[in-house]
Design a protein around this motif. Sequence first.
Motif, PDB file in Angstrom:
ATOM      1  N   UNK B 171      42.042  37.988  39.539  1.00 55.41           N
ATOM      2  CA  UNK B 171      41.458  39.154  40.200  1.00 55.41           C
ATOM      3  C   UNK B 171      40.542  39.872  39.206  1.00 55.41           C
ATOM      4  N   UNK B 172      39.328  40.165  39.635  1.00 51.89           N
ATOM      5  CA  UNK B 172      38.368  40.848  38.760  1.00 51.89           C
ATOM      6  C   UNK B 172      37.836  42.084  39.483  1.00 51.89           C
ATOM      7  N   UNK B 173      38.019  43.256  38.933  1.00 53.80           N
ATOM      8  CA  UNK B 173      37.520  44.466  39.596  1.00 53.80           C
ATOM      9  C   UNK B 173      35.995  44.468  39.695  1.00 53.80           C
ATOM     10  N   UNK B 174      35.522  44.862  40.849  1.00 51.03           N
ATOM     11  CA  UNK B 174      34.078  44.892  41.090  1.00 51.03           C
ATOM     12  C   UNK B 174      33.495  46.267  40.766  1.00 51.03           C
ATOM     13  N   UNK B 175      34.289  47.311  41.034  1.00 51.13           N
ATOM     14  CA  UNK B 175      33.778  48.676  40.865  1.00 51.13           C
ATOM     15  C   UNK B 175      34.110  49.211  39.474  1.00 51.13           C
ATOM     16  N   UNK B 247      60.646  24.842  43.250  1.00 51.42           N
ATOM     17  CA  UNK B 247      59.195  24.728  43.350  1.00 51.42           C
ATOM     18  C   UNK B 247      58.564  25.415  42.142  1.00 51.42           C
ATOM     19  N   UNK B 248      57.232  25.231  42.034  1.00 48.31           N
ATOM     20  CA  UNK B 248      56.523  25.841  40.926  1.00 48.31           C
ATOM     21  C   UNK B 248      55.413  26.739  41.457  1.00 48.31           C
ATOM     22  N   UNK B 249      55.094  27.735  40.666  1.00 45.92           N
ATOM     23  CA  UNK B 249      53.917  28.567  40.920  1.00 45.92           C
ATOM     24  C   UNK B 249      52.953  28.318  39.774  1.00 45.92           C
ATOM     25  N   UNK B 250      51.691  28.088  40.102  1.00 44.47           N
ATOM     26  CA  UNK B 250      50.695  27.827  39.060  1.00 44.47           C
ATOM     27  C   UNK B 250      49.639  28.924  39.101  1.00 44.47           C
ATOM     28  N   UNK B 251      48.921  29.015  37.992  1.00 41.77           N
ATOM     29  CA  UNK B 251      47.888  30.043  37.866  1.00 41.77           C
ATOM     30  C   UNK B 251      46.533  29.380  37.717  1.00 41.77           C
ATOM     31  N   UNK B 252      45.556  29.843  38.505  1.00 40.84           N
ATOM     32  CA  UNK B 252      44.207  29.267  38.501  1.00 40.84           C
ATOM     33  C   UNK B 252      43.235  30.272  37.895  1.00 40.84           C
ATOM     34  N   UNK B 253      43.011  30.153  36.605  1.00 39.82           N
ATOM     35  CA  UNK B 253      42.171  31.142  35.909  1.00 39.82           C
ATOM     36  C   UNK B 253      40.720  31.095  36.381  1.00 39.82           C
ATOM     37  N   UNK B 254      40.281  29.896  36.789  1.00 34.85           N
ATOM     38  CA  UNK B 254      38.879  29.766  37.186  1.00 34.85           C
ATOM     39  C   UNK B 254      38.646  30.201  38.635  1.00 34.85           C
ATOM     40  N   UNK B 255      39.709  30.411  39.385  1.00 35.81           N
ATOM     41  CA  UNK B 255      39.564  30.868  40.773  1.00 35.81           C
ATOM     42  C   UNK B 255      39.469  32.387  40.763  1.00 35.81           C
ATOM     43  N   UNK B 256      38.264  32.890  40.497  1.00 38.63           N
ATOM     44  CA  UNK B 256      38.052  34.317  40.291  1.00 38.63           C
ATOM     45  C   UNK B 256      37.529  34.968  41.562  1.00 38.63           C
ATOM     46  N   UNK B 257      38.006  36.171  41.794  1.00 35.76           N
ATOM     47  CA  UNK B 257      37.592  36.879  43.011  1.00 35.76           C
ATOM     48  C   UNK B 257      37.460  38.364  42.700  1.00 35.76           C
ATOM     49  N   UNK B 258      36.423  38.972  43.241  1.00 39.12           N
ATOM     50  CA  UNK B 258      36.237  40.416  43.052  1.00 39.12           C
ATOM     51  C   UNK B 258      37.199  41.198  43.944  1.00 39.12           C
ATOM     52  N   UNK B 259      37.688  42.303  43.393  1.00 37.56           N
ATOM     53  CA  UNK B 259      38.508  43.232  44.172  1.00 37.56           C
ATOM     54  C   UNK B 259      38.001  44.639  43.911  1.00 37.56           C
ATOM     55  N   UNK B 260      38.544  45.556  44.666  1.00 37.52           N
ATOM     56  CA  UNK B 260      38.187  46.965  44.486  1.00 37.52           C
ATOM     57  C   UNK B 260      39.377  47.678  43.851  1.00 37.52           C
TER      58      UNK B 260
END
Lengths: 399, 419
Positions: B171-175, B247-260
Amino acid sequence: MDVSVSTSSQAFPVISWEVVVVIVVFAIMVLIPFMIAIKELLDPKDNKPLYIDMLHSKDPLYFGKKFKKIIAENIENKGVPEGNSEVFLNKMESAEISIAKWVPPYSNIDKILYVKGDFASGENAALRKEVYIKGYGKVGKRNILRAVYCEKDILVERDCRISRWVCSEGNVHIGARTHLGRSVGCKGNLFMETGCRFKSAFGLPLVALNGKRTAKVQPFDYPERDKAKRRDEWKIFQKHLSVNWTPPRKPGSEGSELQVDTEMEEVAANKLAKHWKVGENRVETVPGEPIRYNFAARRELVIKSGSVIHGSIKCYKDIIIEPDTVLHGDIFAEGNIKVGPDCVLLGHVFSQSSVFIGTGARISSPGNVRSIIAKRRVEIDKHAVIYGYILAEGEGVIR
Amino acid sequence: MELVVLILRFYTVFEILILLVYTIRHFSFTFNRIFGEQRLYYQDIVDSDLDKITILVPMHNEEAVAKDVLTQLTRIDYPRDKFEVIPINDHSVDGTREILDGFAARYPFIKPLHRDTGGRGKPHGLNDAMELATGEIIIVFDADYIPSKGIVRDIAICFKDQQVGAVMGRVIPKNTDANMLTRLLDLERSGGYQVDQQARHNMIMIPQYGGTVGGFRKDVAQYLGGFNPYLLTEDTELTFLLFLKGWKVVYANKAECYEESPEDWSVRARQITRWSRGHTQVMLKSFIPLLRTGHLNFKEKVDGVLLLLIYLIPLVMIIGIPVSLMLFFLGQMNLIDFIFIFILVAAYNSFGNFAPFYQIGTAAYIDGVTDRLKLLPLFFFCFLFNVLYISKGAASAFLDVLLNRNPEWQKTTRFRKQS
């Protein structure tokens, strides 16, 4: 330092100047970082959101397609005439536009080449900028290239050095011991001879050769000034290499049964659409009935010769797949994955370490794109055939 | 009195030790990120046979942001016959319904779910939408998110690994440039994702599914009972349920998305209180099962325990203040030799307090944005703010249990102007 307290009629103690200095200096030192922070707030130098390429999507032919688009926008659509020009691609660049192009041996070319027809270069030539070929291409021995895009077939002779990428809409044949930079990819067949090195490769299929070129090549050789005439239309490949790919064995013909040192535990079994099992210790399969589920192993996993598995496998150490195994699912491993000769794997092969593909192994099948991904190395033996994409963060090599 | 002093001393030592453990944890993540082996995620896998997915977008009065997220979802790079989008209109009273119907009329793969009856809140919405979903994989975006063209494929591809139950993107803040709060939150997010989550992925520990910019297997989520509507952090619950079941949970660092990000301190306070309360609820449910499960190794259990307890630490620190004061005024601060206390306190102040700062600094360095690190001293105020509201949330969670009450779902206020 001393703090003296007056015994006279004064109500408050007198603090010596040394103490005051220490307090002031301490306060300044505490405040300095905040002052820098406040300055950044009031006069921001770095307050924009982190950059995300909103248009990016995974594409094994990304570099070539991007270059093609740039060429189309800046040369083709603008009707740049033949000859030397200055064109704007990502910046102003020198470019040469020609109907056909012959680069003599030992040439050193420092401009972008846009060739409307066929292209060929003699040995030991150096092409320091990108080359775009609308016809067929032949890159001579020991050439140094930055990048080349070809709309038809292209042959890259042995011992070349490509610093960035090779991309073709047709077939590609890469000669022995060629270093392929970042990527090589094509929409057709990709043949790579022994000693080729790459980071990523994409072909339908990619075939590892043993150094003997089985396709005839007619040499392309005419003077550069003879642009309007060509001797013969020439083809890089007289025929495609015949690929001896056999379909996987039918279930039940030869199979395997799971036999482990310790009891396998079922993970969320039966109530799920796809259930699978986990072995806590080393897991080995033995020939028998086909395995019809997914399974994982916390230690080494050995798939014995002749096994047939209808499921995916995962291992937290190394996976060894012995010859003549058929696997209908995907393979994921934290350790190395060694695929024996003549195996048929119809899914992805993904390793956090290295992948070794044995002689004659087949990965995936016509019409189905799958991937081999490795954190370290991918080594491919001769006659292996891969339908799809290979990526090695370390290095890929054809042995 | 001696018993009281003993308890107070024990608490002080306990507090120091637990802070030391978290210091080591933060530093180990930072060192892993800088020097350790970086584990691959799955985004480089190229596959001609992608899974069928359903994208869920929960919405409650989201007319300000709905168009942006849906417009982006019409542009994603995924086979059209392999995905559908279900925006969940959850009891909205603004123009959200009209916006969703407008998109549905133009795009057949957008199939709004309008919920005017039944329980309110994201968990209820997700459960109802899962019943309608035809995809094997569910991907969730919050309404204020702006997904890129390739992110859906990058998220969905990890499920080729049959052991993966859920995935979380970045998650990457947009504002970021709105005000001081958003700038600090941007740094906090960077530290949390670029270093913390990625390190946990590298070390095969417990990366967390965050409920947005992520996905999970539909059949697994339904098998596990769906989302609990009485938990404020249903995503954290799913994380632990998955790990508990193998089960496993994985993290996708390259799957970036803007949030507010929240632009108002009061909104941020409510947000972090909710996270803390929900996380503590999950902790109370999952702590013992985590210790007892046979599906996790020792390292994973340790990380799981530390992750579950993390929102209690500010409460521990707040309680530690009066405890220390009482010991001081009772003249009982000599826990051990003074020199050892001095060394311990000095070492902790030198390194322990700065452990999260090192994470943030490392994240900014990896991202190639170092000027914003000048704001780090302001995290002192952020720290005090977080301690207060996280403690409030954690305390509320304990009270929920004692008083047998169910918290009410709260939506984060949006700040974007309607596009």
